[in-house]
Design an enzyme around this catalytic site. Structure first.
Site, PDB file in Angstrom:
ATOM      1  N   CYS A 120       0.873  -1.170   0.000  1.00 12.33           N
ATOM      2  CA  CYS A 120       0.000   0.000   0.000  1.00 12.33           C
ATOM      3  C   CYS A 120       0.915   1.226   0.000  1.00 12.33           C
ATOM      4  O   CYS A 120       2.043   1.136  -0.484  1.00 12.33           O
ATOM      5  CB  CYS A 120      -0.992  -0.024   1.163  1.00 12.33           C
ATOM      6  SG  CYS A 120      -0.269   0.172   2.805  1.00 12.33           S
TER       7      CYS A 120
ATOM      8  N   ARG B 275      -3.509  -0.619   5.621  1.00 12.11           N
ATOM      9  CA  ARG B 275      -4.075  -1.693   4.802  1.00 12.11           C
ATOM     10  C   ARG B 275      -3.148  -2.882   4.639  1.00 12.11           C
ATOM     11  O   ARG B 275      -3.565  -4.027   4.858  1.00 12.11           O
ATOM     12  CB  ARG B 275      -4.474  -1.157   3.425  1.00 12.11           C
ATOM     13  CG  ARG B 275      -5.602  -0.149   3.478  1.00 12.11           C
ATOM     14  CD  ARG B 275      -5.826   0.539   2.153  1.00 12.11           C
ATOM     15  NE  ARG B 275      -4.705   1.421   1.843  1.00 12.11           N
ATOM     16  CZ  ARG B 275      -4.584   2.107   0.723  1.00 12.11           C
ATOM     17  NH1 ARG B 275      -5.497   1.990  -0.222  1.00 12.11           N
ATOM     18  NH2 ARG B 275      -3.560   2.920   0.520  1.00 12.11           N
TER      19      ARG B 275
ATOM     20  N   ASP C  85      -7.851   4.099   1.246  1.00 11.21           N
ATOM     21  CA  ASP C  85      -6.935   4.266   2.369  1.00 11.21           C
ATOM     22  C   ASP C  85      -7.682   4.862   3.562  1.00 11.21           C
ATOM     23  O   ASP C  85      -8.222   5.961   3.465  1.00 11.21           O
ATOM     24  CB  ASP C  85      -5.790   5.194   1.945  1.00 11.21           C
ATOM     25  CG  ASP C  85      -4.648   5.211   2.933  1.00 11.21           C
ATOM     26  OD1 ASP C  85      -4.769   4.645   4.037  1.00 11.21           O
ATOM     27  OD2 ASP C  85      -3.610   5.807   2.591  1.00 11.21           O
TER      28      ASP C  85
END
Length: 144
Positions: A9, A15, A117
């Site tokens: 990410c 994440r 996000d």
């Protein structure tokens, strides 16, 4: 045969550590290596407290996680590289064109959507990201 996965990410504190913990748990007992990194990692930082809270609610933890920056060696060692967003996939393919055949969007087998996000947002956004990661992992686990 796929025996390792790298999950990517941006900051490597929300994440990708959640996905790493989930995949590691789901493949426990198998000879399978799981790691994560960030395109613009907050190097040395732990997992975001809200991400850890969501993991804990599901009986998981990434308290020992330390954010790291993506490097060519990490890509080379992984059998597959899973990204949270299409732009992450494009950035990795630009960074490592020779690896483009093993770089995929995590939700490839679902709807091909990005996983937003949750950084800097409220708990419900972290829960939403976790749920999207969890459903996508089901598809990848059946293929590894």
């Amino acid at each position: 045969m796929i025996q390792s996965a790298l999950i990517v990410c941006v900051g490597n504190i929300c994440r990708s550590p959640m996905a790493e913990a989930l995949l590691r748990h789901r493949l426990a007992g198998r000879d399978f290596a799981v790691g994560s990194a960030g395109l613009a990692a907050l190097r040395g930082n732990p997992i975001d407290p809200l991400a850890e809270q969501v993991l804990a609610a599901h009986g998981l933890s990434a308290k020992a996680h330390i954010a790291r920056q993506i490097e060519q060696a990490l890509i080379d060692r992984a059998d597959i590289v899973l990204t949270m967003e299409k732009r992450h996939m494009a950035a990795l393919r630009a960074l490592s064109p020779q690896s483009s055949g093993k770089i995929f969007l995590l939700r490839r087998w679902r709807d091909g959507a990005d996983i937003p996000d949750p950084y800097g947002r409220k708990l419900d956004e972290f829960e939403r990201a976790y749920d999207m990661i969890h459903s996508a992992m089901d598809d990848w686990i059946s293929r590894v």
